[in-house]
Design an enzyme around this catalytic site. Sequence first.
Site, short mmCIF file in Angstrom:
data_model
loop_
_atom_site.label_atom_id
_atom_site.label_comp_id
_atom_site.label_asym_id
_atom_site.label_seq_id
_atom_site.Cartn_x
_atom_site.Cartn_y
_atom_site.Cartn_z
N LYS A 22 55.49 -87.55 -67.79
CA LYS A 22 55.17 -88.80 -68.51
C LYS A 22 55.39 -88.63 -70.01
O LYS A 22 55.30 -87.51 -70.55
CB LYS A 22 53.74 -89.27 -68.24
CG LYS A 22 52.61 -88.43 -68.85
CD LYS A 22 52.13 -88.88 -70.21
CE LYS A 22 51.30 -87.80 -70.86
NZ LYS A 22 50.73 -87.71 -72.01
N ASP B 276 45.04 -87.58 -66.75
CA ASP B 276 46.35 -88.20 -66.59
C ASP B 276 46.80 -88.31 -65.13
O ASP B 276 47.85 -88.88 -64.84
CB ASP B 276 47.43 -87.38 -67.33
CG ASP B 276 47.35 -87.55 -68.84
OD1 ASP B 276 46.76 -88.55 -69.30
OD2 ASP B 276 47.89 -86.69 -69.56
P1 ATP Z 1 48.84 -83.25 -70.78
O1 ATP Z 1 50.03 -84.04 -71.14
O2 ATP Z 1 48.15 -83.78 -69.52
O3 ATP Z 1 47.92 -82.94 -71.91
P2 ATP Z 1 50.30 -80.81 -70.96
O4 ATP Z 1 51.70 -81.23 -70.65
O5 ATP Z 1 49.97 -80.62 -72.39
O6 ATP Z 1 49.32 -81.83 -70.26
P3 ATP Z 1 50.40 -78.98 -68.79
O7 ATP Z 1 51.81 -78.55 -68.90
O8 ATP Z 1 50.06 -79.97 -67.74
O9 ATP Z 1 49.93 -79.50 -70.23
O10 ATP Z 1 49.47 -77.68 -68.56
C1 ATP Z 1 48.67 -77.10 -69.49
C2 ATP Z 1 47.82 -76.01 -68.83
O11 ATP Z 1 47.44 -76.33 -67.50
C3 ATP Z 1 48.53 -74.68 -68.76
O12 ATP Z 1 47.74 -73.77 -69.48
C4 ATP Z 1 48.61 -74.30 -67.32
O13 ATP Z 1 48.30 -72.96 -67.08
C5 ATP Z 1 47.60 -75.20 -66.63
N1 ATP Z 1 48.10 -75.69 -65.31
C6 ATP Z 1 47.37 -75.86 -64.21
N2 ATP Z 1 48.12 -76.33 -63.19
C7 ATP Z 1 49.36 -76.47 -63.66
C8 ATP Z 1 50.59 -76.91 -63.07
N3 ATP Z 1 50.68 -77.29 -61.79
N4 ATP Z 1 51.69 -76.96 -63.87
C9 ATP Z 1 51.60 -76.59 -65.18
N5 ATP Z 1 50.48 -76.15 -65.76
C10 ATP Z 1 49.36 -76.08 -65.02
#
Ligand code: ATP
Length: 289
Positions: A11, A138
């Site tokens: 997203k 999210d």
């Molecule tokens: P958001 O946009 O919801 O804030 P993000 O893109 O910043 O998320 P993610 O990439 O979803 O962050 O992941 C951040 C943390 O979540 C990482 O530290 C990771 O270890 C943990 N995590 C748990 N499950 C997953 C997964 N399936 N894929 C990626 N990261 C994951």
Amino acid sequence: MEETNEKAYAKLNISLDVLGKRPDGYHDMVMVMQSVSLHDELRIKLNDSGELSAMSDLHFIPNDERNLAVRAARQFLDAAGDEGRGVEISIKKRIPVGAGMAGGSADAAAVLRAMNRLYGGRFSTGELEEIAAGIGSDVAFCVAGGTALAQGRGELLSRLPDMPGCHFVICKPTFSISTPELFRSIDSTPLRHHPDTAGILESLDRGELEGICRRLYNVFEDISDRRIKTVGEIKSRLLDCGAAGAVMTGTGSAVFGIFTDETMAQKAQSALLREYRFCCTAKPIKPLV
Ligand code: ATP
């Protein structure tokens, strides 16, 4: 059928506004969200082991209940009253981690959709979104995706008209930004600007891409920090390459630009890849369910 494949779409935040901190510690948000064609690929297998696991091609992502995909499987089984089942999930990660692109949430939502299919459509989309809201802020949006207004913690969703056709160029600098740290900073920083969410909704209603591009805004960009400076530099590069607008997504650190012309988008991607390790093009995705 005991196994299936599912795509987990990333997203982007067309806008992100924080209204304030709530007594429960969460923040009240207003966000226009868009799912895009960049996706992780998941394979979900049911078995009778009673164990849940998620393997991925990135060694630093947990494979136990700390993985949102495993949490989604657990919540689904609890809701279906089938706690004895086992679920084996494999994930090919394509969505950059810690980018503000809801990678983990998208994986969790993909598990819910896939398991619902394996269970013969046990739950409605609304029910799946309710299960999703208990996993992460999210995740509910990621169940159907498309273009939506997300409020509250992000779980109160209203579907919006589809995003007009366009090309996204998404670039992530090497550093990630800690979400809790950013929320702490926003609590202590008076916000100077807020996005014109009503203007974005009107532009979506009219199918006017230009009005959307002009109004891209994320309040987290207001927090001055050395890393946010890099975000500003990527935005300038995207605009110099012909983007009609550019903004950081979620809590960063990925930044995207919107292009009307595909060739220009591809040229921008090539230019940015000379400086940044991750840069891709993507298209908007319509709601999945
Ligand atoms: P958001 O946009 O919801 O804030 P993000 O893109 O910043 O998320 P993610 O990439 O979803 O962050 O992941 C951040 C943390 O979540 C990482 O530290 C990771 O270890 C943990 N995590 C748990 N499950 C997953 C997964 N399936 N894929 C990626 N990261 C994951």
